[in-house]
Design an enzyme around this catalytic site. Structure first.
Site, PDB file in Angstrom:
ATOM      1  CB  CYS A   2      -0.863   0.010   1.241  1.00 15.09           C
ATOM      2  SG  CYS A   2      -1.752  -1.524   1.489  1.00 15.09           S
ATOM      3  NE  ARG A  27       4.674   1.341  -1.620  1.00 19.47           N
ATOM      4  CZ  ARG A  27       5.803   1.072  -0.984  1.00 19.47           C
ATOM      5  NH1 ARG A  27       6.931   1.498  -1.475  1.00 19.47           N
ATOM      6  NH2 ARG A  27       5.803   0.392   0.131  1.00 19.47           N
ATOM      7  CD1 TRP A  73      -2.368  -5.113  -4.506  1.00 18.33           C
ATOM      8  CD2 TRP A  73      -2.064  -6.363  -2.676  1.00 18.33           C
ATOM      9  NE1 TRP A  73      -2.212  -6.423  -4.910  1.00 18.33           N
ATOM     10  CE2 TRP A  73      -2.029  -7.201  -3.808  1.00 18.33           C
ATOM     11  CE3 TRP A  73      -1.900  -6.940  -1.415  1.00 18.33           C
ATOM     12  CZ2 TRP A  73      -1.831  -8.585  -3.721  1.00 18.33           C
ATOM     13  CZ3 TRP A  73      -1.713  -8.307  -1.327  1.00 18.33           C
ATOM     14  CH2 TRP A  73      -1.674  -9.111  -2.470  1.00 18.33           C
ATOM     15  CG  ASN A  99       1.560   1.276   3.742  1.00 19.04           C
ATOM     16  OD1 ASN A  99       0.385   1.473   3.454  1.00 19.04           O
ATOM     17  ND2 ASN A  99       2.562   1.885   3.125  1.00 19.04           N
ATOM     18  N   GLY A 100       1.084  -2.431   6.306  1.00 16.84           N
ATOM     19  CA  GLY A 100       1.590  -3.483   7.185  1.00 16.84           C
ATOM     20  C   GLY A 100       0.450  -4.315   7.720  1.00 16.84           C
ATOM     21  CD  GLU A 480      11.532 -12.586 -15.142  1.00 16.52           C
ATOM     22  OE1 GLU A 480      11.085 -13.209 -14.171  1.00 16.52           O
ATOM     23  OE2 GLU A 480      11.318 -11.380 -15.331  1.00 16.52           O
ATOM     24  CE  LYS A 484       8.301  -9.562 -15.961  1.00 11.89           C
ATOM     25  NZ  LYS A 484       9.052 -10.112 -14.946  1.00 11.89           N
ATOM     26  CD  GLU A 487       5.103 -10.551 -13.144  1.00 13.23           C
ATOM     27  OE1 GLU A 487       5.336 -10.227 -11.990  1.00 13.23           O
ATOM     28  OE2 GLU A 487       5.900 -10.323 -14.079  1.00 13.23           O
ATOM     29  CG  HIS A 503      10.190 -36.472 -17.288  1.00 11.56           C
ATOM     30  ND1 HIS A 503      10.330 -37.830 -17.382  1.00 11.56           N
ATOM     31  CD2 HIS A 503      11.417 -35.956 -17.557  1.00 11.56           C
ATOM     32  CE1 HIS A 503      11.592 -38.127 -17.665  1.00 11.56           C
ATOM     33  NE2 HIS A 503      12.268 -36.996 -17.790  1.00 11.56           N
ATOM     34  CE  LYS A 602       8.749  -2.597  -9.338  1.00 14.56           C
ATOM     35  NZ  LYS A 602       9.119  -3.587 -10.374  1.00 14.56           N
TER      36      LYS A 602
HETATM   37  C1  G6P Z   1       6.317  -8.751  -6.495  1.00 15.29           C
HETATM   38  C2  G6P Z   1       6.584  -8.024  -7.796  1.00 15.29           C
HETATM   39  C3  G6P Z   1       7.614  -8.801  -8.623  1.00 15.29           C
HETATM   40  C4  G6P Z   1       8.874  -9.036  -7.800  1.00 15.29           C
HETATM   41  C5  G6P Z   1       8.571  -9.721  -6.465  1.00 15.29           C
HETATM   42  C6  G6P Z   1       9.784  -9.741  -5.550  1.00 15.29           C
HETATM   43  O1  G6P Z   1       5.657  -9.946  -6.750  1.00 15.29           O
HETATM   44  O2  G6P Z   1       5.393  -7.872  -8.536  1.00 15.29           O
HETATM   45  O3  G6P Z   1       7.940  -8.075  -9.799  1.00 15.29           O
HETATM   46  O4  G6P Z   1       9.757  -9.830  -8.529  1.00 15.29           O
HETATM   47  O5  G6P Z   1       7.540  -9.011  -5.779  1.00 15.29           O
HETATM   48  O6  G6P Z   1      10.085  -8.415  -5.218  1.00 15.29           O
HETATM   49  P1  G6P Z   1      11.504  -7.869  -4.801  1.00 15.29           P
HETATM   50  O7  G6P Z   1      11.274  -6.404  -4.599  1.00 15.29           O
HETATM   51  O8  G6P Z   1      11.873  -8.573  -3.516  1.00 15.29           O
HETATM   52  O9  G6P Z   1      12.456  -8.180  -5.878  1.00 15.29           O
END
Ligand code: G6P
Length: 607
Positions: A2, A27, A73, A99-100, A480, A484, A487, A503, A602
């Site tokens: 948040c 965020r 969030w 936040n938290g 990765e 992407k 996501e 497998h 984020k």
């Molecule tokens: C969230 C973000 C990702 C990121 C992950 C880990 O899920 O959406 O893009 O890779 O957190 O975040 P960090 O800041 O620890 O790399």
């Protein structure tokens, strides 16, 4: 996840707060709210993006000069007006954004309800505002301090009281709060990017600290009311870092910033004459690194895939035994952490709750804990024994791109640094360094293919499923690339080690289930082309990412994306770029909100 922004000064608070929220929106963004001190106080919350709140605020907010705002969030309680912050107390005078997570909220809620407080939301946060109300005896700061001593959990928060105009109380434990000090005005936010437009004089709160903000002034105490003296520091990033410029999305901007990001990550860190990396942040622990036998890498999301790459890189360049573990699973493993174990936490934000919990656990058990973090001054950066910054610059797009590329660049440097004090020769070291320095221009070459990749995306973006395969260094890139696509384009995609394909996933292959195969001409080229043949034999469509000039794939694949040649250890830094572009273009063509994908945040500050 948040975002909080707070203002007290001479400007109209609503402009400052809405602008700040927009900058924090990346965020987390399922609802937002604002409180401005006026007579009577103005308090509005809306569901959806900040734009919804903005519309309301422009319509009916007064132009008061003190206020707090929040973008949420959801964790406890669904996104709704009632659950959005700021929350208020029973008297309607105290406003609080948080936040938290308040872990003992159920007990506190029971006690407060029993003593007559009325709750309006399903959130854990609301207990805080009632607790402060119950402890308030004319001094807001004292009430906040007392309340927080009774709270278990994490907080970054901002509180206003109608009886204390001009004053904002903020506090932090586990969730960042930064103060911004201007001339006759003060700011606070969960992220400096919300303040950069107004001031470059910032103060980072430490855990268990409370600050009182007044226009142009601040004071800090601990929760136990011990005075803390701290000077403001100058913010290094300018406000332009948060602008999209001419790019339609932050994600595209950040993909295109990768050549410079890699240059920045390498700057001053390449020592050609010794064939070794120079990482100043690790010098203080050089002796312990020399004795290290065992490396455990912990991280989440994209950073976890950087960690998987690092496993191969460290195993190639050092004699360390390397494990890569999801930070969220780390605590469930009975790992034998010894004096000669190094734990490396990788995180873009430096605030990811699981990664933070893992590093604290590792510290408790006596391991040397290192960090590879992008956000300077973040919690993980501060709590590790030593570390390296990735220097990717601010990353706003929720889907990580330039952070990943700089992470794997620096992980290669770290492996090289440790390898050169073990058994890697000068010649091998120098070859890798030369390869690293070729990367920025090679990435520029790949970026020129963006339009061609968009056309490819047009051809494939309506498929519902994708398989991504790679071997060895390219296996983490397959994971990765698939992440992407999931996501941001909401296409189901599975990343697989190519050898595992037969497998299980091969059962899914048919003309409606395309595969993206990452096949540079490296040591595992022959093996992965056999896997491609197996897919072809089942009528699967295939896009190959391979090295320039490779004509051997011929009719075995439907489409080819070429990337320049480099050392095979460094090829992932190139092959990941077209996968980012492919996901980006698929998402745009499917009409998705690229920078703010649904349900994601984020920075994930809850476990
Ligand atoms: C969230 C973000 C990702 C990121 C992950 C880990 O899920 O959406 O893009 O890779 O957190 O975040 P960090 O800041 O620890 O790399």
């Amino acid at each position: 996840m948040c975002g909080i922004v707070a203002y007290t000064g001479k400007q109209s608070a609503r402009e400052v707060l809405i602008d700040g929220l927009k900058r924090l929106e990346y965020r987390g963004y399922d609802s937002s709210g604002i409180a401005i001190l006026n007579s009577p106080p103005y308090w509005v919350r809306t569901v959806g993006k900040v734009a919804e709140l903005e519309q309301r605020v422009w319509k009916d907010a007064p132009s008061g000069v003190v206020g707090i705002a929040h973008t949420r969030w959801a964790t406890h309680g669904k996104p709704s007006e009632n659950n959005a912050h700021p929350h208020i107390d029973c008297t309607g005078k105290i406003f609080l954004a948080h936040n938290g997570i308040i872990e003992n909220h159920l007990l506190l809620r029971k006690q407060l309800s029993a003593s007559g407080h009325t709750f309006r939301s399903e959130t854990d946060t609301e207990v805080l505002v009632h607790l402060i109300e119950s402890l308030y005896k004319g001094d807001l700061e004292a009430a906040v301090r007392k309340a927080l001593l009774r709270v278990q959990g994490t907080f970054g928060l901002a509180v206003l009281h109608a009886a204390h105009p001009g004053q904002i109380i903020v506090a932090r434990r586990g969730s960042p709060i930064v103060l911004g000090i201007g001339e006759d005005e003060s700011f606070a936010a969960s992220d400096a990017s919300a303040l950069a437009r107004h001031t470059n004089q910032v103060v980072y709160l430490e855990d268990n600290e409370v600050a009182r903000l007044e226009p142009g002034r601040f004071s800090i105490t601990t929760l136990e009311n011990r005075a803390v003296s701290r000077d403001a520091t100058t913010l290094e990033v300018g406000p332009e870092a948060m602008e999209r410029g001419s790019y339609p999305h932050f994600m595209l901007k950040e993909i295109f910033e990768q050549p410079e990001a890699v240059e920045n990550a390498l700057r001053g860190r390449v020592n050609h004459s010794e064939g070794v990396a120079r990482l100043g942040g690790l010098e203080s622990v050089q002796d312990r690194l020399q004795e290290a036998r065992h490396l455990i890498i912990v991280s989440c999301g994209t950073s976890y895939y950087a960690g998987l790459f690092a496993r191969y890189a460290f195993e190639t360049l050092t004699d360390l035994a390397v494990e890569t573990e999801l930070a969220s699973e780390f605590r469930y493993r009975k790992l034998n952490l010894r004096q000669n174990t190094v734990v490396l936490a990788i995180s873009q934000s430096g605030e990811t709750a699981d990664t933070l919990a893992a590093l604290r656990e590792a510290k408790r058990k006596g391991a040397l804990v290192l960090g590879l973090v992008n956000v300077v001054g973040s919690t993980i950066a501060r709590e590790t024994h030593a570390g390296v910054y990735s220097h990717a610059g601010i990353e706003v797009g929720v889907a990580s791109t330039k952070s990943f590329v700089t992470q794997i660049t620096i992980l290669t440097l770290m492996a090289l640094l440790m390898g050169r004090t073990r058994d890697i020769s000068y010649e091998e070291g120098a070859t890798i360094l030369r390869g690293l320095e070729r990367l920025p221009d090679q990435i520029r070459e790949i970026l020129k293919q963006s339009d061609a990749i968009r056309e490819l995306a047009r051809k494939y973006c309506n498929y519902s499923h994708f398989l991504y395969i790679g071997r060895k260094y390219q296996y983490p890139i397959a994971l990765e690339g698939a992440l992407k696509l999931k996501e941001i384009a909401y296409i189901h995609a599975e990343g697989y080690a190519a050898g595992e394909m037969k497998h299980g996933p091969i059962a899914l292959i048919d003309p409606a289930f395309p595969t993206l195969a990452i096949v540079p001409e490296d040591g595992s080229y022959e093996k992965i082309t056999s896997n491609i043949q197996e897919i072809r034999a089942r009528d699967g469509r295939i896009i190959a990412v391979t090295t320039s000039g490779n004509t051997k794939l011929g009719t075995l694949v439907d489409d080819v994306i070429e990337v320049p040649h480099n050392h095979e250890l460094l090829m992932p830094i190139l092959t990941v770029v077209p996968l980012q572009l492919f996901a980006y273009h698929c998402a745009v063509l499917r009409g998705c909100d690229v920078d703010k994908p649904r349900n994601l945040a984020k920075s994930v500050t809850v476990e």
